[in-house]
Design an enzyme around this catalytic site. Structure first.
Site, PDB file in Angstrom:
ATOM      1  N   ALA A 281      12.660  10.014  22.406  1.00 63.73           N
ATOM      2  CA  ALA A 281      13.571  10.339  23.601  1.00 63.73           C
ATOM      3  C   ALA A 281      15.054  10.054  23.196  1.00 63.73           C
ATOM      4  O   ALA A 281      15.417  10.044  22.136  1.00 63.73           O
ATOM      5  CB  ALA A 281      12.903   9.427  24.913  1.00 63.73           C
TER       6      ALA A 281
ATOM      7  N   GLN B  46      12.726   5.618  19.768  1.00 64.40           N
ATOM      8  CA  GLN B  46      11.479   6.426  19.724  1.00 64.40           C
ATOM      9  C   GLN B  46      10.189   5.466  19.158  1.00 64.40           C
ATOM     10  O   GLN B  46      10.407   4.128  19.063  1.00 64.40           O
ATOM     11  CB  GLN B  46      11.561   7.483  18.401  1.00 64.40           C
ATOM     12  CG  GLN B  46      11.853   6.721  17.144  1.00 64.40           C
ATOM     13  CD  GLN B  46      12.346   7.719  15.876  1.00 64.40           C
ATOM     14  OE1 GLN B  46      13.180   8.532  16.341  1.00 64.40           O
ATOM     15  NE2 GLN B  46      11.734   7.629  14.856  1.00 64.40           N
TER      16      GLN B  46
ATOM     17  N   ASP C 154      12.797   4.230  36.882  1.00 64.10           N
ATOM     18  CA  ASP C 154      12.505   5.391  36.207  1.00 64.10           C
ATOM     19  C   ASP C 154      11.132   5.902  36.056  1.00 64.10           C
ATOM     20  O   ASP C 154      10.412   5.842  35.083  1.00 64.10           O
ATOM     21  CB  ASP C 154      13.168   5.371  34.752  1.00 64.10           C
ATOM     22  CG  ASP C 154      13.483   6.895  34.303  1.00 64.10           C
ATOM     23  OD1 ASP C 154      13.257   7.562  34.782  1.00 64.10           O
ATOM     24  OD2 ASP C 154      13.343   6.874  32.878  1.00 64.10           O
TER      25      ASP C 154
END
Length: 539
Positions: free
Chosen positions: A153, A157, A309
């Site tokens: 991302a 990672q 998120d």
């Protein structure tokens, strides 16, 4: 010949100084281009395009005929910078993308292309992070370490590994080496641009800068993420309705660092919105969605410690270890959390209760204390569905009306947030949480009555002394339950229509969240002149 004479007229010292400056700048650019952080390029790109779009709006923002083309240019310019700079700029772009419904359609279309994904860095870069954090290579820290990442991302990672002492499989989240060097510069650039735009356009932009920066800095601290995950698990494991249905992977703080996080490996886990894979596993994707919504509702209304998120990639579905035919929801990525003050949590519970009881006095009192001056708009944003108490609806809105609205948005925003110091900063990420959760539900056909679940947990989050007793209390509970009942009937009628259409005609009709979206878009257009792109609510 003429050019040579002109150059010869320039004093030798000036010529040498100019050549030296050009050579130095070129050398600096070449050096920066070979670094992972690329600080010079990223900051020059940010300020150049930032100034360019400010000038573009200043020069062309008052021309109705070209306003759509202007929005298109600026939207492409902004999101191109986010994508090219990568790293934290992806996070910044996602904050804008999550609130893009109130922006012109060009921003909405462009925001959908911004993904939280990035190319993986090579193993040599990962090894350098390990040497800096542990003084050893990955294969020295673990019994086995997969050199190939399973996910990558914007800022980190993930690799699979096996512990030396117990042989357990773990997921190792490793921060990309450039992130720490980029962090300060990126946040400085963001703050500088916000101040510049606030000055140029007289808009309230910097009031939340400190709060956002604080959370971004926390998000790149994996030791903080470990603490967040443990705290979230402590809450969920004590909620009787959820403790056996929701799980947070075990964290290994003793071998984690600020840039490397080691967590329990979860086998056979699929994303919350992958309906086909969940069904193929013999599990109920509707139950999975319901559990996930309840988990986040319990954080918002009970614990006051909220995942910032909760997109589908961070909400996984597995088989329950003791009952293989049952669902267990797994929450991952705990870097971004919002902590509500107790007063705000109580007020937010009351606000949701009053929304369902049409208690306009309570709603107005809470909004006034928060410095919010448009109760209807805020109620619509909170519920993510149209809410109109007593405002007359326009029957039509012409292109001129829309242009005049967009031209006057400065005054509206200044009025909406006139008392910036009173605005609860928790709402910035809280509304993002609810928008993402709503998008998850919509993506799989809206199988769950999200609004009723949220409202029920809001009432549950109120303290005993906040409940009214006697006839007044009975009446309030009756009104609330009656409203939920009516919404449930509407929801199930929509579900029946979906199933009937699929069985009889083989066609798919809109689900509950889609119909809410359609109604929201209609009301935003008729009341406020905002023309929302048809796919803006797509997850």
């Amino acid at each position: 010949m003429i050019l040579t004479r002109l150059v010869q007229r320039i004093p030798r010292r000036t010529r040498w100084l100019t050549c030296g400056t050009v050579a130095g700048l070129y050398g600096g650019y070449v050096w920066d281009d070979h670094t992972e952080a690329k600080l010079v390029q990223r900051n020059l790109r940010t300020f150049y395009h930032g100034m360019a779009l400010a000038v573009d709006y200043k020069w062309h923002g008052g021309q109705m005929e070209t306003i759509n083309a202007l929005h298109e240019r600026v939207a492409n310019r902004i999101f191109d910078v986010f994508e090219r700079n990568g790293g934290l700029y992806i996070k910044m772009g996602q904050v804008i993308a999550a609130q893009s419904a109130v922006l012109p359609a060009a921003y909405q279309r462009r925001a959908r292309t911004l993904l939280d994904a990035a190319p993986a860095v090579p193993l040599a870069s990962i090894e350098r992070v390990f040497l800096e954090e542990y003084g050893a290579l990955p294969n020295d820290v673990f019994a086995w370490f997969d050199p190939h990442p399973i996910a990558s991302a914007s800022i980190a990672q993930v690799h699979r590994a096996r512990l030396k002492d117990t042989g357990e499989w773990v997921a190792v989240k490793i921060q990309k080496p450039a992130v720490q060097r980029q962090l300060g510069w990126d946040l400085y650039a963001l703050r500088a641009l916000l101040h510049m735009y606030e000055y140029l356009f007289e808009l309230p932009l910097t009031f939340a800068a400190d709060y956002i920066e604080m959370h971004i800095r926390k998000e790149v601290d994996f030791e903080n993420e470990a603490r967040n995950g443990q705290r979230a698990w402590d809450h969920l494991s004590q909620v009787s309705d959820l403790k056996d249905k929701v799980y947070i992977p075990k964290i290994y703080p003793e071998i984690s660092t600020r840039r490397v996080l080691v967590c329990e490996w979860i086998d056979q886990a699929v994303q919350l919105t992958d309906r086909e894979k969940i069904t193929d596993m013999g599990l109920d994707y509707k139950e999975a969605m319901k559990i996930s919504i309840e988990a986040f509702a319990s954080q918002i209304f009970l614990s006051g410690f909220v995942h910032g998120d909760p997109h589908a990639g961070n909400v996984l579905v597995t088989r329950h270890p003791k009952r293989p035919n049952k669902v267990r929801v797994v929450l991952v990525d705990h870097g971004l959390y919002v902590e509500e003050s107790e007063r705000f949590r109580q007020q937010y519970c009351k606000l949701w209760q009053s929304l369902f009881m049409l208690d306009l006095n309570t709603m107005s009192d809470i909004c006034a204390e928060w410095g919010i001056h448009d109760v209807d708009m805020f109620a619509s944003i909170t519920l993510q569905k149209p809410f109109v108490a007593d405002k007359p609806v326009q029957q039509s809105a012409t292109l001129k009306d829309i242009y005049e609205f967009q031209s006057g948005i400065k005054a509206r925003l200044k009025h909406f947030l006139e008392d910036q110091a009173q605005f609860p900063r928790e709402l910035i990420f809280l509304l993002r949480n609810m928008e993402i959760v709503r998008g998850n539900n919509k993506m799989v056909g809206s199988p769950v009555n999200r609004l009723n679940i949220m409202a029920s947990w809001a009432v549950r989050g109120l303290d005993e002394h906040d409940h009214h007793h006697g006839l007044q209390g009975l009446w309030r509970r009756f009104v609330f339950r009656f409203t939920l009942c009516m919404m449930s009937i509407s929801f199930w009628l929509i579900q029946l229509r979906q199933q009937t259409s699929k069985l009889l005609f083989g066609t798919t009709v809109h689900g509950f969240e889609d119909l809410v979206d359609d109604r929201m878009k209609e009301q935003m257009y008729l009341q406020y002149g905002i023309q929302i792109d048809e796919n803006v609510f797509d997850a």
